[in-house]
Each structure stands twice: as structure tokens, then as C-alpha cells.
Motif scaffolding. Structure first.
Motif, mmCIF file in Angstrom:
data_model
loop_
_atom_site.group_PDB
_atom_site.id
_atom_site.type_symbol
_atom_site.label_atom_id
_atom_site.label_comp_id
_atom_site.label_asym_id
_atom_site.label_seq_id
_atom_site.Cartn_x
_atom_site.Cartn_y
_atom_site.Cartn_z
ATOM 1 N N SER A 35 18.776 -46.021 -16.921
ATOM 2 C CA SER A 35 19.357 -44.718 -17.220
ATOM 3 C C SER A 35 20.386 -44.868 -18.340
ATOM 4 C CB SER A 35 20.029 -44.154 -15.969
ATOM 5 O OG SER A 35 20.705 -42.942 -16.231
ATOM 6 N N SER A 41 15.855 -41.537 -15.599
ATOM 7 C CA SER A 41 16.507 -40.708 -16.612
ATOM 8 C C SER A 41 15.912 -40.975 -18.002
ATOM 9 C CB SER A 41 18.015 -40.921 -16.568
ATOM 10 O OG SER A 41 18.683 -39.952 -17.343
ATOM 11 N N ALA A 90 12.145 -40.756 -19.352
ATOM 12 C CA ALA A 90 11.652 -40.100 -20.572
ATOM 13 C C ALA A 90 10.689 -41.023 -21.309
ATOM 14 C CB ALA A 90 12.824 -39.709 -21.466
ATOM 15 N N SER A 117 14.186 -37.701 -13.979
ATOM 16 C CA SER A 117 13.831 -37.466 -15.370
ATOM 17 C C SER A 117 12.893 -36.271 -15.468
ATOM 18 C CB SER A 117 13.163 -38.717 -15.965
ATOM 19 O OG SER A 117 13.049 -38.608 -17.366
ATOM 20 N N ALA A 118 12.678 -35.815 -16.703
ATOM 21 C CA ALA A 118 11.812 -34.668 -16.947
ATOM 22 C C ALA A 118 11.332 -34.729 -18.389
ATOM 23 C CB ALA A 118 12.575 -33.356 -16.700
ATOM 24 N N ARG A 129 11.879 -32.771 -20.604
ATOM 25 C CA ARG A 129 13.020 -32.347 -21.408
ATOM 26 C C ARG A 129 14.262 -32.489 -20.546
ATOM 27 N NH1 ARG A 129 15.414 -31.669 -26.348
ATOM 28 N NH2 ARG A 129 16.650 -29.768 -26.503
ATOM 29 N N ILE A 130 15.242 -33.280 -20.993
ATOM 30 C CA ILE A 130 16.446 -33.513 -20.205
ATOM 31 C C ILE A 130 17.624 -32.843 -20.904
ATOM 32 C CG2 ILE A 130 17.966 -35.232 -19.172
ATOM 33 C CD1 ILE A 130 15.668 -37.241 -19.334
ATOM 34 N N LEU A 147 17.721 -38.240 -27.024
ATOM 35 C CA LEU A 147 17.423 -37.302 -25.940
ATOM 36 C C LEU A 147 17.512 -35.853 -26.411
ATOM 37 C CD1 LEU A 147 19.248 -39.104 -23.013
ATOM 38 C CD2 LEU A 147 16.803 -38.586 -23.126
ATOM 39 N N VAL A 171 21.621 -33.087 -13.305
ATOM 40 C CA VAL A 171 21.066 -33.338 -14.638
ATOM 41 C C VAL A 171 19.611 -32.896 -14.690
ATOM 42 C CG1 VAL A 171 20.630 -35.075 -16.406
ATOM 43 C CG2 VAL A 171 22.634 -35.286 -14.918
ATOM 44 N N VAL A 172 18.832 -33.342 -13.707
ATOM 45 C CA VAL A 172 17.433 -32.931 -13.569
ATOM 46 C C VAL A 172 17.269 -32.355 -12.159
ATOM 47 C CG1 VAL A 172 15.016 -33.639 -13.689
ATOM 48 C CG2 VAL A 172 16.702 -34.765 -15.143
ATOM 49 N N GLN A 231 13.775 -27.877 -11.764
ATOM 50 C CA GLN A 231 13.250 -28.085 -13.109
ATOM 51 C C GLN A 231 11.866 -28.718 -13.089
ATOM 52 O OE1 GLN A 231 15.855 -30.249 -15.772
ATOM 53 N NE2 GLN A 231 14.265 -30.494 -17.317
ATOM 54 N N HIS A 277 21.533 -38.713 -9.360
ATOM 55 C CA HIS A 277 20.857 -39.060 -10.611
ATOM 56 C C HIS A 277 20.466 -40.536 -10.735
ATOM 57 C CE1 HIS A 277 19.490 -38.016 -14.576
ATOM 58 N NE2 HIS A 277 20.294 -38.889 -15.175
#
Length: 258
Positions: A32, A100, A104, A124-125, A127-128, A192, A218-219, A223, A235
């Protein structure tokens, strides 16, 4: 351990964390933002390494990673990880799990996996956060160094009550954050800010499993509604609840082993 053929945009440091080089599986672990991969995953490695070789990579200026002043993208990080997998994964099943920003990288790998057979992302996603969030973080670190983001990171990283239950774990991770190279940290933030795979993630070419923390601001779970929610964490799931992370990963891998 260094990758051969790493692209010109970024060089990553890879560290053997456990297991046998002769194992039939190679697991690559990603960090992360603000953490060293060895500390983040240390409670998970003994079990994960029972049946496979486990290797982690560090972001520039984080953990064992040398600092940099050169910009890079999340795709560049993924290319470096892919290059390592090509060199060291021949004849083996290669798996990837990242947290995280490491997640990505996992999304990027899922689109262009090379020898990576399956991907797991945690916290994570595709888009963060939005670009303005990262711009504010960059300015904060430019003014006060990574010490200036310790308080905010402590709130984002850990679920309520975790710091009281596990002060040693929290202290080690926050100490590592302070030690991160300031410029390298801001360059990860910039990468990011530009990262957005929301329109492409349906093109994943390998099995992709995502996990999010119940208390992650954060995520947040909302989401990524298709993700598995890990209860009681925020996180940094591998540090907060290693047993559940290991069980979830092993269950997923059991369904994807050829």
C-alpha cells in the motif's frame, strides 16, 4: 532480487519473503502507499509460503525500494511486476495479491497479465479517490514531509479500536511511513491521480477477486459492490486481520488452480 528487462520508467525492488524457489507456485505481493511490503504482509507470509515461494515488491522510496525523482504510472509499476513474473515464473503458476496501490497494479495486471494466472486486490478499486484528493496530499507532503500525513493515515488505515489492541503493529507501519522518501511518495500520489480503469475492468483476462474492508474510508464497500467485504478492518487488511485474508485468498485460489 531485481527484475530483468524492467521498463525505463520505473525500477522496483523485489524481496524474497518466504517459501522455496523450487515451489510450483510463485506468489507476488504488492504494498500500500506509505508501507513496506514486508511489514504489511509479515503476519500472512508464514502460512502463504507453506506451499509456494512468496516475493514482495516495494514502491520507489518505500521499504527496500530506492528513491526516485522520475515520474511513473500505475501501468509502469505493473510492467515491472510483469517483467519479474516473466523472468522468475517460468514453468510455475504465478499469482498476484496487492493492497491499495498494490491492488491498482493488480487491476492493470488483470488486463495484461503476462504469466500471472490470477489476481487478488485488497482495499483497492479501478479508481482510488479523485485527482483533487491526491493533489492535496502531494501539497501536504511537499510542505511537511510524510510526517505530515501520519495522523490522517492512522485514521484511514486502521479500523476503530485496532490501535489500542495492536499498538506494535500500528507503530511499525507508521514508523515506516515517516521513513518513506517524500518525493517518491508524491510521485505515487501523482500516479494514482491519473489511474482510472473503471471503463476497462470488464476486460480482465484472468480471474480477478477483490476484497474491501468494512471500515475502509478510502475504498468503501459501496464503491466496489462486487467485492468481498472483510469485516472489522479498514484499509490494511493483511496487517489488521491476517487470518481472514489468508483464508479468503486460499479459498479463491482453490477455485482457480488448474
Amino acid at each position: 532480487m531485481r527484475p530483468g528487462g524492467t521498463g525505463p520508467m520505473v525500477e522496483l525492488t523485489f524481496t524474497a519473503l518466504g517459501g522455496d524457489r523450487g515451489s510450483r507456485e510463485l506468489l507476488l505481493l504488492g504494498p500500500s502507499l506509505g508501507t513496506g511490503v514486508a511489514t504489511l504482509w509479515e503476519q500472512c507470509v508464514p502460512r502463504l509460503a507453506e506451499d509456494r515461494e512468496v516475493v514482495g515488491w516495494d514502491l520507489p522510496g518505500h521499504g527496500n525500494g530506492p528513491s526516485t525523482t522520475a515520474s511513473f504510472s500505475i501501468a509502469d509499476l505493473a510492467a515491472a511486476v510483469r517483467g519479474f513474473a516473466v523472468e522468475h515464473g517460468e514453468g510455475r503458476r504465478v499469482r498476484y495479491a496487492g493492497v491499495s496501490v498494490g491492488g491498482a497494479v493488480g487491476f492493470e495486471l488483470a488486463l495484461d497479465p503476462g504469466p500471472v494466472a490470477d489476481v487478488a486486490t485488497l482495499a483497492s478499486a479501478p479508481r482510488i479517490a479523485e485527482a483533487d484528493v491526491w493533489a492535496e496530499r502531494i501539497e501536504l507532503v511537499r510542505r511537511g514531509g510524510t510526517s505530515a500525513v501520519v495522523a490522517g493515515s492512522a485514521q484511514r488505515w486502521f479500523a476503530p479500536g485496532f490501535a489500542e489492541r495492536q499498538p506494535r503493529v500500528v507503530g511499525r507501519l507508521l514508523d515506516e511511513l515517516v521513513a518513506v522518501d517524500d518525493t517518491s511518495y508524491t510521485l505515487v500520489c501523482a500516479a494514482l491521480a491519473d489511474f482510472d480503469l473503471r471503463e476497462r475492468i470488464g476486460e480482465a483476462r484472468v480471474p480477478l477477486a477483490s476484497y474491501v474492508g468494512e471500515h475502509d474510508a478510502v475504498v468503501p464497500p459501496s464503491q466496489l459492490p462486487e467485492a468481498t467485504v472483510i469485516r472489522g478492518v479498514a484499509h490494511l487488511p493483511p496487517a489488521e486481520d491476517p487470518a481472514t485474508v489468508i483464508d479468503d485468498l486460499e479459498d479463491q485460489w482453490a477455485t482457480t488452480t488448474a
